[in-house]
Design a protein around this motif. Sequence first.
Motif, short mmCIF file in Angstrom:
data_model
loop_
_atom_site.label_atom_id
_atom_site.label_comp_id
_atom_site.label_asym_id
_atom_site.label_seq_id
_atom_site.Cartn_x
_atom_site.Cartn_y
_atom_site.Cartn_z
N ILE A 24 -15.08 56.00 67.62
CA ILE A 24 -16.30 56.27 68.35
C ILE A 24 -16.42 55.27 69.48
O ILE A 24 -16.31 54.06 69.26
N SER A 25 -16.63 55.74 70.67
CA SER A 25 -16.70 54.85 71.82
C SER A 25 -17.83 53.86 71.68
O SER A 25 -18.90 54.18 71.17
N ASP A 26 -17.59 52.61 72.14
CA ASP A 26 -18.66 51.63 72.17
C ASP A 26 -19.28 51.55 73.56
O ASP A 26 -19.89 50.58 73.94
N VAL A 27 -19.10 52.62 74.35
CA VAL A 27 -19.68 52.68 75.67
C VAL A 27 -20.90 53.58 75.62
O VAL A 27 -20.80 54.75 75.25
N GLU A 28 -22.06 53.05 75.95
CA GLU A 28 -23.25 53.86 75.96
C GLU A 28 -23.19 54.83 77.13
O GLU A 28 -22.59 54.56 78.16
N THR A 29 -23.82 56.00 76.96
CA THR A 29 -23.89 56.97 78.03
C THR A 29 -25.19 56.78 78.79
O THR A 29 -26.26 57.06 78.25
N PRO A 30 -25.14 56.28 80.02
CA PRO A 30 -26.36 56.07 80.79
C PRO A 30 -27.03 57.40 81.13
O PRO A 30 -26.44 58.48 81.00
N GLU A 31 -28.27 57.31 81.57
CA GLU A 31 -28.96 58.51 81.98
C GLU A 31 -28.21 59.18 83.13
O GLU A 31 -27.60 58.52 83.97
N ASN A 32 -28.28 60.50 83.14
CA ASN A 32 -27.68 61.33 84.19
C ASN A 32 -26.16 61.44 84.09
O ASN A 32 -25.52 61.98 84.99
N TRP A 33 -25.55 60.90 83.02
CA TRP A 33 -24.15 61.17 82.72
C TRP A 33 -24.17 62.13 81.52
O TRP A 33 -24.55 61.73 80.42
N THR A 34 -23.77 63.36 81.72
CA THR A 34 -23.90 64.38 80.69
C THR A 34 -22.54 64.85 80.21
O THR A 34 -21.70 65.26 81.03
N THR A 35 -22.29 64.77 78.91
CA THR A 35 -21.05 65.28 78.33
C THR A 35 -21.22 66.77 78.05
O THR A 35 -22.04 67.17 77.21
N ILE A 36 -20.46 67.58 78.74
CA ILE A 36 -20.54 69.03 78.57
C ILE A 36 -19.70 69.48 77.38
O ILE A 36 -20.11 70.31 76.58
N SER A 37 -18.49 68.88 77.25
CA SER A 37 -17.61 69.23 76.13
C SER A 37 -16.67 68.07 75.86
O SER A 37 -16.44 67.23 76.74
N SER A 38 -16.13 68.02 74.65
CA SER A 38 -15.19 66.98 74.27
C SER A 38 -14.20 67.55 73.27
O SER A 38 -14.59 67.99 72.19
N ASP A 39 -12.92 67.56 73.65
CA ASP A 39 -11.87 68.11 72.79
C ASP A 39 -10.90 66.99 72.40
O ASP A 39 -10.33 66.32 73.27
N THR A 40 -10.70 66.81 71.10
CA THR A 40 -9.81 65.76 70.59
C THR A 40 -8.40 66.31 70.44
O THR A 40 -8.19 67.33 69.78
N HIS A 41 -7.42 65.64 71.05
CA HIS A 41 -6.02 66.04 70.95
C HIS A 41 -5.27 65.27 69.88
O HIS A 41 -4.32 65.77 69.30
N PHE A 42 -5.69 64.02 69.64
CA PHE A 42 -5.01 63.16 68.68
C PHE A 42 -5.97 62.07 68.24
O PHE A 42 -6.78 61.59 69.04
#
Length: 221
Positions: A24-42
């Motif tokens: 799990i990323s330790d980078v916070e998602t600031p406002e106005n950065w929106t994750t539309i989709s996330s696909d794990t390959h490995f």
Amino acid sequence: MPDRALTPADLSRIIRFSRGNAIISDVETPENWTTISSDTHFADDHLSVVTERIRTPHRSEAHAWTIVRRKSAVVVAAMTAEGNFVLIRQERIPIRKAIWEMPAGQVDQLCDFGSFRDVALRELREETGYELAPGGETIFLGDFFSSPGFTDEREFLFLARPVQRAIQHHTYDDAEMILECHEFSPAQIITMIADDTIRDANTLSMWARLVAKEIIQLPHR
């Protein structure tokens, strides 16, 4: 002098990570950065590779990016009472070279300042055979991102001083691929950086932070 605690601002940037084998990323998602989709390959215990579609504050259309997510790590600048720094020469398979660098290691659980400090001192002892001397201090110097163009890996920098040799005949863990350990003066390290003997991001970033915080002084030219 007591160890310096993290400030609330420091702690606000840290997120626990551990959910099975997921990274799990330790980078916070600031406002106005929106994750539309996330696909794990490995994914394994150390890293994951994902492709994410992100809408940024400056782009109305989502942009796809493949990311290597890695656990955070600690880097230790181990300074002796004489002002020397302890470096290890370690074989690095991806670059097919053995290079001099400062002790470092991944953090399996992100919790609080104590855990980071503990990991830093554990890595120091395991990789070098040195430990914090009685009355010594561990100072948190900040953090950096190792290569933000493709990974969210975050490195937390610690100065440990003074350190002393705890084990006279230290045996290295074969899995670490460490060949040797020596003390170097600041002048020697400057020369090693200038002639490309030291080339890893951890050590170069730590050295820049030590200089910026005036913990070490560069010679006048």
